[in-house]
Every structure is written in structure tokens, then in C-alpha cells.
Design an enzyme around this catalytic site. Sequence first.
Site, short mmCIF file in Angstrom:
data_model
loop_
_atom_site.label_atom_id
_atom_site.label_comp_id
_atom_site.label_asym_id
_atom_site.label_seq_id
_atom_site.Cartn_x
_atom_site.Cartn_y
_atom_site.Cartn_z
N ARG A 179 29.96 33.51 40.42
CA ARG A 179 30.08 35.22 39.88
C ARG A 179 27.89 36.18 40.43
NH1 ARG A 179 34.49 35.43 39.36
NH2 ARG A 179 35.63 36.16 37.25
N GLU B 287 29.92 43.55 42.55
CA GLU B 287 30.64 44.40 43.55
C GLU B 287 31.76 45.70 43.58
OE1 GLU B 287 33.68 40.70 42.87
OE2 GLU B 287 32.00 39.23 43.35
N HIS C 62 34.74 37.61 47.61
CA HIS C 62 35.70 37.54 46.57
C HIS C 62 36.93 36.54 46.73
CE1 HIS C 62 34.95 37.50 42.22
NE2 HIS C 62 36.43 36.38 42.26
C1 8YV Z 1 40.33 35.89 40.49
C2 8YV Z 1 38.02 34.77 39.90
O1 8YV Z 1 40.31 36.69 42.13
O2 8YV Z 1 39.35 34.21 37.98
C3 8YV Z 1 38.36 34.64 38.20
O3 8YV Z 1 37.84 34.24 37.63
O4 8YV Z 1 36.58 34.82 40.05
C4 8YV Z 1 38.97 34.99 41.06
O5 8YV Z 1 38.87 33.92 41.24
C5 8YV Z 1 40.04 36.92 40.12
O6 8YV Z 1 39.02 36.72 38.55
C6 8YV Z 1 41.07 37.34 39.49
O7 8YV Z 1 41.08 38.78 38.28
#
Ligand code: 8YV
Length: 329
Positions: free
Chosen positions: A244, A273, A291
Site C-alpha cells: 500500500r 491513488e 496497482h
Molecule cells: C486488489 C489489493 O486488486 O487485494 C488487495 O489488497 O491490493 C489488490 O491486489 C484490490 O484490493 C481489489 O479490491
Amino acid sequence: MAKTKPIVVVTRKLPDVVETRMRELFDTRLNESDRPMSQAELVEAVKMADVLVPTVTDRIDSHVISQAGDSFKLIANFGNGVDNIDVAAANARSITVTNTPGVLTEDTADMTMALMLAVPRRLMDGVAVIKEKPSWTGWSPTWMLGNRIWGKRLGIIGMGRIGQAVARRAKAFGMQIHYHNRRRLPEAIEQELESTYWDSLDQMLARMDVISIHCPHTPATYHLLSARRLKLIRQDAYLVNTARGEVIDENALTRMLLNGELAGAGLDVFEHEPAVNPKLVDCDRVVLIPHMGSATKEGRADMGDKVIINIKTFMDGHRPPDRVLMSML
Ligand code: 8YV
């Protein structure tokens, strides 16, 4: 009398196979346009639905949760990280929160390795020579030199599923594995990964050639890599983040990259983001991607499966397998 199907609001466009199955099982309200929902639309959704299926782009904060109708009982996140959801506020109203752990581990670890190779080996510089400005005049012994990763020290911050999957890959690439984690790993896993545990993050940072972030974003990890901690990292080290953006002070990182105080960075995630600091975009020695860590067709279908299983189990009166508890955060 037949039980009516639960109303499930899905905030973004999901893979067809997932949407089709959800429609069969639930009274599913889809978002065909894929336009992110506003806070007001999210409030409307929780007022009328039984279940919400949000993604990382939806902020399910205490205000949204406070507006939930009496029948609203489940937030089945399509994603692993739940920093977009106020889990405490949800739990306080007896709303269950689930996520999709496990199924995006390997894809995210692969993308981490891609960044870990792309930055030191100058992959994008090479691509640009041939594709963007066809200026290749021929091979030269001293041209396009990057840095070797074999034999280098990798410091992993956050040694959960994804951190360990990265460690396994990096070990195969000849890297020495170091890690910092809230809890030390069981000895058997430490040995399997030939990994060294660092209780002190500061001390680990100062000694690594590559640092990769794999902890969740929580109040405790917000700006974990603060301006002060970033300064501890060696000037010839690389930083990779597929977790993150909020874990790093992005402005401080950008300043250091611009001043040549870090060898480079591979970033899949950003602090605000979808906005990306324009100065960061202009930096040399960075590879920035939007992402994409878990973005495989297979992974998205698996995530959808998990969401469906969580909703179905919950609606059948059982504990869904991927409940998120405050004690996990
Ligand atoms: C997803 C992510 O694309 O799952 C996670 O925590 O960061 C990502 O890889 C995203 O969260 C989908 O909601």
C-alpha cells in the site's frame, strides 16, 4: 415459502464468470459502467442492500456504515487489504467483514519480483531504446549497466503470505533473505527460507540492498517508512512496494530519488491513488505501475469465488471462511 434472495450490491465491474454466478445465487445489483461509486451512492447502497461487495477504490468509512439499513449485515470485500473499510465501525454495528486472502499471493509475489528485477536491471530503459526512440546504435561493453541482484540482501517488511512467497522466489534468485515482522516466524519456516529476523526495522533498513514492503496498511503502518526511516536506507539500495502506498512517505521518497539518495524504486501502489506525484513520475531509476500486483484473469476469478463463498456461507447461517477480525489488523 421460498426464501427471498439477498440483495447484493457490487460496486465495480467484476469478471463475467463471477457476475453470472452471483446473479444465479443472489439478487445482485451490478455496476455495468465500472464507474467508481460516490460516497452518496455507497450510502444509498448500504441503506437498501443486505450485502455490499466493495473494492479497494471504495471508502467504506464510519459515515457510510452509520447509514446502513437494518438488513445490512455483510461487507464482502473483493480484495485482500481492508484498509478501505472501517472494520471497527462495522463490527460495532454487528456487520461482518470478509476479504479474499490467499488467492492473490502468488500473483502479487510475481509482480514484486518483476519490479525487483526491472529497476536494478534497467528493463524500462532498455525497452525505451528500442520501442520509444529507436536509437540503438549497437552493443557496447559499458552501456546500459545495471546492478546484479544475485547475492544481495533482501529486506522484507511484513512476512505474511505474500512476504513469504516473495522470499521463496528471491531465494531462488540467489538473494539473502532478511525480514522484519510483528511476530517472528516459526523456526521451521525461517530455516526453509534461510531467513534472518530483525526485531529492529531501523537496523534492518540500514543494511539491505533491496527492501520490499508486504505489510498491510493500518494506523500502525501508516508512513512506516517515514522521512527519518527512509534516510536509514543505503544510497545504493532499491525499494519495492506492492503493498500500500500509505506505508511510505511518498513525498520524502520522491525527494530522495530526485537527490540521488536511493538507487531506485519499483512501485505498484501510491499514497493517493489514482493520483501519482508528478515529480515521482519524472524520476529516473523508477518503474511505476498502476496497482497491478494481483491483476491476473485467474486471480480475479479466484477472488470472485472467495467473495461468493463468503456471502453464501454467511447467508446460510454459518461463519464465512474469510472473516476479518479486529484482532487480525
Ligand atoms: C486488489 C489489493 O486488486 O487485494 C488487495 O489488497 O491490493 C489488490 O491486489 C484490490 O484490493 C481489489 O479490491
